[in-house]
Design an enzyme around this catalytic site. Structure first.
Site, PDB file in Angstrom:
ATOM      1  N   GLN A 229       0.861  -1.186   0.000  1.00 44.19           N
ATOM      2  CA  GLN A 229       0.000   0.000   0.000  1.00 44.19           C
ATOM      3  C   GLN A 229       0.898   1.238   0.000  1.00 44.19           C
ATOM      4  OE1 GLN A 229      -2.136   1.661   3.406  1.00 44.19           O
ATOM      5  NE2 GLN A 229      -4.013   1.685   2.190  1.00 44.19           N
TER       6      GLN A 229
ATOM      7  N   TYR B  64      -5.265  11.040   4.840  1.00 45.91           N
ATOM      8  CA  TYR B  64      -3.861  11.228   4.441  1.00 45.91           C
ATOM      9  C   TYR B  64      -3.818  12.028   3.129  1.00 45.91           C
ATOM     10  CZ  TYR B  64      -3.055   8.116   8.310  1.00 45.91           C
ATOM     11  OH  TYR B  64      -3.037   7.581   9.570  1.00 45.91           O
TER      12      TYR B  64
ATOM     13  N   ARG C 192      -7.617   2.887  -2.842  1.00 48.47           N
ATOM     14  CA  ARG C 192      -8.427   2.846  -1.613  1.00 48.47           C
ATOM     15  C   ARG C 192      -8.956   4.235  -1.269  1.00 48.47           C
ATOM     16  NH1 ARG C 192      -7.711   0.670   4.643  1.00 48.47           N
ATOM     17  NH2 ARG C 192      -9.106  -1.023   4.204  1.00 48.47           N
TER      18      ARG C 192
ATOM     19  N   GLY D 273      -9.264  -6.963   8.579  1.00 49.09           N
ATOM     20  CA  GLY D 273      -8.184  -6.244   9.240  1.00 49.09           C
ATOM     21  C   GLY D 273      -7.836  -6.835  10.581  1.00 49.09           C
ATOM     22  N   ARG D 274      -8.428  -6.255  11.648  1.00 48.59           N
ATOM     23  CA  ARG D 274      -8.037  -6.638  13.017  1.00 48.59           C
ATOM     24  C   ARG D 274      -8.134  -8.133  13.276  1.00 48.59           C
ATOM     25  NH1 ARG D 274     -12.169  -2.714  15.565  1.00 48.59           N
ATOM     26  NH2 ARG D 274     -12.989  -2.885  13.450  1.00 48.59           N
TER      27      ARG D 274
HETATM   28  C1  LIG Z   1      -3.584  -1.316  13.649  1.00 49.36           C
HETATM   29  C2  LIG Z   1      -4.236  -0.793  12.407  1.00 49.36           C
HETATM   30  C3  LIG Z   1      -3.492  -0.140  11.458  1.00 49.36           C
HETATM   31  C4  LIG Z   1      -4.090   0.327  10.273  1.00 49.36           C
HETATM   32  N1  LIG Z   1      -3.311   0.904   9.307  1.00 49.36           N
HETATM   33  C5  LIG Z   1      -3.844   1.200   8.102  1.00 49.36           C
HETATM   34  C6  LIG Z   1      -3.002   1.599   7.014  1.00 49.36           C
HETATM   35  O1  LIG Z   1      -1.768   1.646   7.097  1.00 49.36           O
HETATM   36  N2  LIG Z   1      -3.621   1.910   5.840  1.00 49.36           N
HETATM   37  C7  LIG Z   1      -4.979   1.862   5.680  1.00 49.36           C
HETATM   38  O2  LIG Z   1      -5.481   2.170   4.602  1.00 49.36           O
HETATM   39  N3  LIG Z   1      -5.781   1.450   6.694  1.00 49.36           N
HETATM   40  C8  LIG Z   1      -5.243   1.083   7.873  1.00 49.36           C
HETATM   41  N4  LIG Z   1      -6.045   0.581   8.864  1.00 49.36           N
HETATM   42  C9  LIG Z   1      -7.477   0.351   8.592  1.00 49.36           C
HETATM   43  C10 LIG Z   1      -7.698  -1.102   8.109  1.00 49.36           C
HETATM   44  O3  LIG Z   1      -7.130  -1.309   6.852  1.00 49.36           O
HETATM   45  C11 LIG Z   1      -9.193  -1.459   8.021  1.00 49.36           C
HETATM   46  O4  LIG Z   1      -9.819  -0.617   7.093  1.00 49.36           O
HETATM   47  C12 LIG Z   1      -9.878  -1.322   9.375  1.00 49.36           C
HETATM   48  O5  LIG Z   1      -9.116  -1.977  10.375  1.00 49.36           O
HETATM   49  C13 LIG Z   1     -11.281  -1.909   9.359  1.00 49.36           C
HETATM   50  O6  LIG Z   1     -11.220  -3.283   9.111  1.00 49.36           O
HETATM   51  P1  LIG Z   1     -11.478  -4.337  10.330  1.00 49.36           P
HETATM   52  O7  LIG Z   1     -12.754  -3.911  10.972  1.00 49.36           O
HETATM   53  O8  LIG Z   1     -11.545  -5.668   9.664  1.00 49.36           O
HETATM   54  O9  LIG Z   1     -10.334  -4.202  11.273  1.00 49.36           O
HETATM   55  C14 LIG Z   1      -5.473   0.148  10.061  1.00 49.36           C
HETATM   56  C15 LIG Z   1      -6.228  -0.515  11.037  1.00 49.36           C
HETATM   57  C16 LIG Z   1      -5.634  -0.988  12.199  1.00 49.36           C
HETATM   58  C17 LIG Z   1      -6.469  -1.727  13.204  1.00 49.36           C
END
Ligand SMILES: Cc1cc2nc3c(=O)[nH]c(=O)nc-3n(C[C@H](O)[C@H](O)[C@H](O)COP(=O)(O)O)c2cc1C
Length: 368
Positions: free
Chosen positions: A106, A175, A223, A335-336
């Site tokens: 990314q 961002y 994205r 994600g998480r």
């Molecule tokens: C620890 C953490 C770091 C993240 N870093 C990014 C990132 O670098 N770039 C991005 O587009 N989204 C980032 N996100 C958002 C995730 O890509 C995702 O959209 C978000 O966690 C929701 O998905 P989930 O509910 O399955 O966790 C981050 C989320 C978490 C929890």
């Protein structure tokens, strides 16, 4: 167990030259686990290998800054710029391929939230929750426009060269690229500010420059989001007409796949217009590109709650899988839940989502 809701999710898929063994994508997640040199470590290689061995279809890396000038927020985020950094990323690519997965970095510019912030306008963020103030944001000039575009192009070319299966441009969450689209953060009065057409001009110019550099067939994921880090409730696209203008421009500029970052993948996109269609579903309806849906798959807390005291619990991901069946999405990003469960795909497919471990913010302290 094969129910209606699981018929597509574990099946292979092809998007142009991008072949995926299933429809599950690892969402990009910043971990800040490199040294200050921004070189991905062997622990970072092992972290991604583990998710590929767990049979994730497409792994999207944590946001990786495209330069050491303004693109990063902290130096411990692995970057995508120097030969040493790119060679180390190749070890990640090779490890993911060894395990049968596909990989996309990314590409990220933190912009107004960077260590030395730049943005469309000099709109500085309010102080952090702990009271510390932010560095003032400098308004970008034409030299910055050129430098940022070149940094994205160079990173994209390097990604293609080391065998990444695709790239993702981080156009979400407040961002740099996203801040141009936001009417709050972009207060320019030149051709890059004002109307939606003007506000989306710079992100689309970057995307088009990357597309020209990598050629017509290389997969580019873009994205975008309806929320941002410093305002979880921000609505950037007020209605489906605006979403259509935006997604059509992304398609025209060269996007291959849209990654629609919503607060919850299954939330209704525009309740005033349709009582059930999600933001991913709307994106597919107004623009015929493949779509990745993301947000709250098999977790209960939203992103703004995830760092609080409330504990998360696991939930059934089949409501997200239904988006594949209804044609609202082509891929589902997790994600998480993938931080807590490197083997998320195998667990959900071969036993039960009930055997997943809940996400806990303490898991972010280490890279497993
Ligand atoms: C620890 C953490 C770091 C993240 N870093 C990014 C990132 O670098 N770039 C991005 O587009 N989204 C980032 N996100 C958002 C995730 O890509 C995702 O959209 C978000 O966690 C929701 O998905 P989930 O509910 O399955 O966790 C981050 C989320 C978490 C929890």
């Amino acid at each position: 167990m094969t129910t209606k809701s699981t018929t597509q999710v574990f099946q292979p898929a092809q998007f142009g030259s991008l072949h995926l063994r299933n429809r599950i994508v690892m969402a990009p997640m910043t971990r800040r686990m490199a040294q200050d040199d921004g070189i991905p470590t062997k622990e970072i290689v092992a972290y991604y290998r583990r998710r590929a061995a767990g049979e994730v279809g497409l792994i999207i890396s944590e946001g990786t800054p495209v330069d050491s000038l303004h693109a990063y927020d902290t130096l411990t985020v692995p970057r995508f710029e120097t030969d040493e950094q790119i060679s180390a990323w190749k070890r990640v690519v090779d490890a993911v391929h060894d395990e049968g997965g596909a990989f996309a970095p990314q590409l990220w510019h933190t912009g107004r939230m960077g260590a030395d912030p730049i943005g469309p306008s000099a709109v500085t963020l309010p102080p952090r929750a702990d009271g510390t103030t932010r560095s003032p944001v400098r308004e970008m000039d034409s030299t910055d426009f050129q430098q940022v575009t070149e940094a994205f192009v160079n990173a994209a070319l390097s990604a293609k060269q080391i065998g990444c299966d695709a790239i993702e441009l981080h156009g979400a969450h407040g961002y740099l690229l996203d801040s141009f689209v936001s009417p709050v953060n972009n207060q320019r009065t030149d051709k890059y500010g004002g109307s939606l057409e003007n506000r989306m001009r710079f992100p689309c110019e970057v995307l088009a420059a990357v597309r020209r550099a990598v050629g017509p067939d290389y997969p580019i994921i873009y994205r975008f989001s309806q929320w941002k880090v410093d305002d979880f409730s921000e609505i950037k696209f007020a209605d489906s007409a605006q979403l259509k203008v935006w997604t059509s421009a992304l398609k025209e500029a060269g996007a291959s796949i849209l990654h629609v970052s919503a607060r919850s993948a299954t939330d209704v996109g525009f309740p005033n217009e349709d009582s059930s269609l999600t933001l991913a579903g709307w994106s597919k309806r107004v623009c015929d590109l493949p779509v990745i849906a993301v947000g709250k798959v098999s977790v209960t807390l939203t992103m703004d709650q995830a760092y609080g005291e409330e504990a998360d619990t696991v939930t059934d991901p089949s409501s997200a899988f239904e988006l594949l069946e209804s044609g609202e999405a082509d891929l589902i990003a997790v994600g998480r839940a993938l931080i807590a469960n490197p083997d998320w795909v195998k667990t959900v497919r071969d036993s039960s989502w009930r055997n997943l471990k809940p996400f806990d913010k303490s898991l972010l302290a280490e890279l497993y």
